[in-house]
Scaffold this active site. Structure first.
Site: not given
Ligand code: NAD
Length: 310
Positions: A177, A181
């Site tokens: 990851y 990223k």
């Molecule tokens: N939550 C955090 O604190 C955090 C921190 C740093 C980065 N991020 C990044 O933020 C983004 C959103 O994450 P989140 O925390 O909301 O997670 P989440 O799991 O709630 O949402 C991610 C969504 O992406 C969808 N998804 C996954 N693979 C897919 C694909 N191939 N095509 C289409 N949709 C797809 C999933 O079905 C899910 O609904 C991600 O890129 C994650 O790495 C989140």
């Protein structure tokens, strides 16, 4: 924050695509864009936390929510890490709304393991969904915007990519990851430079919020506050205002930048830049290179530790 639509909002007239918008941060972004008057394409493959399976339910639920608030949205259930999924995502915006102004790359999932136990499949799956899953929608949106520019209709387009603190500093147990990223950051810099001439701005965020991705691994840090009036700092809705602004025409002139967004805090992340340097205008011997390097390190600020390191 109310999600009901503002007809003359910051994004009135704009068409916005958000990947992975069925849950978590993407859902919050989609609702926030719609509340600012954007018409939204809600993409989500509806996978499990580790990327398994698929379902059209999450994307359709967010579309229903936007419509119930008086907004306009359509669902797209494709896999953004495939050429078909990415091309059809751009086509969905053009078919439904006749234009595309903003792409928010957000979809992804985790397969955490220490490096010594990290399987090749888990490496490939995470690199694929985050890094290729950013590249392909960006590539197809950029081709559309370049064609528009060449046809004399210069876009005022925006891309918001989603990196992570893991990509900026590294994160123990997340080698796949963190690498993906960090790759998103490099892609952001190249896209900002290559697409500036076509009227496209490209920035990245490193968010932190309570979603299914974080609510177990970082339970204490992500917990909601006790009192009903206390600020719920880790609610994903807190990250969306910056994303909406970056995705709007109001962010003119801001490109190739990276922002951390968490709770009520927005931070500009300064990128790599030269620190202490030594140049003898000749080839170093290894021991002299080592001696000089130790002196340079002594004169430089110590690096921030990787997340989870001791
Ligand atoms: N939550 C955090 O604190 C955090 C921190 C740093 C980065 N991020 C990044 O933020 C983004 C959103 O994450 P989140 O925390 O909301 O997670 P989440 O799991 O709630 O949402 C991610 C969504 O992406 C969808 N998804 C996954 N693979 C897919 C694909 N191939 N095509 C289409 N949709 C797809 C999933 O079905 C899910 O609904 C991600 O890129 C994650 O790495 C989140």
């Amino acid at each position: 924050m109310s999600n009901s639509r503002t007809p003359d909002g910051l994004c009135a007239g704009r068409v916005v695509v958000v990947t992975g918008a069925g849950r978590g941060l993407g859902r919050a972004h989609a609702l926030a864009f719609a509340a600012e008057g954007a018409r939204v394409v809600v993409n989500d493959l509806g996978v499990a936390r580790d990327g398994a399976g698929s379902s059209t339910g999450p994307a359709q639920e967010v579309v229903a929510e936007i419509r119930a608030n008086g907004g306009e949205a359509v669902a797209h259930g494709g896999d953004i890490a495939t050429t078909d999924g990415a091309a059809s995502l751009v086509a969905a915006a053009l078919d439904a709304f006749g234009r595309l102004d903003t792409l928010v790359n957000n979809a992804g999932f985790l397969r955490d393991r220490m490096l010594v136990n990290l399987d090749e499949d888990d490496w490939d799956a995470v690199m694929r969904v985050h890094l290729k899953g950013h590249f392909l929608p960006l590539r197809h949106a950029a081709a559309h915007w370049r064609a528009e520019a060449k046809a004399g209709r210069r876009p005022d387009a925006r891309v918001v990519n989603t990196s992570s603190g893991a990509g900026l500093l590294g994160s123990v147990g997340q080698g796949n990851y963190s690498a993906a990223k960090a790759g998103v950051l490099g892609l952001t810099l190249v896209a900002a430079a290559e697409l500036a001439g076509y009227g496209v701005q490209v920035n990245a965020i490193a968010p932190a919020a309570r979603t299914r991705m974080t609510e177990q691994a970082f339970a204490a840090a992500m917990a909601a506050p006790d009192g009903p009036d206390a600020f719920d700092a880790m609610a994903p809705e807190n990250v969306s205002p910056l994303v909406v602004w970056l995705g709007s025409a109001a962010s003119a002139g801001v490109t190739g930048r990276v922002f951390e967004a968490e709770g009520g805090r927005i931070t500009v992340m300064d990128g790599w830049r030269p620190g202490p340097t030594a140049d003898i205008s000749a080839r170093w011997s290894p021991s002299a290179a080592g001696e000089a390097t130790r002196a340079l390190l002594a004169a430089s600020a110590p690096p921030l530790p990787a997340y989870g390191s001791r």
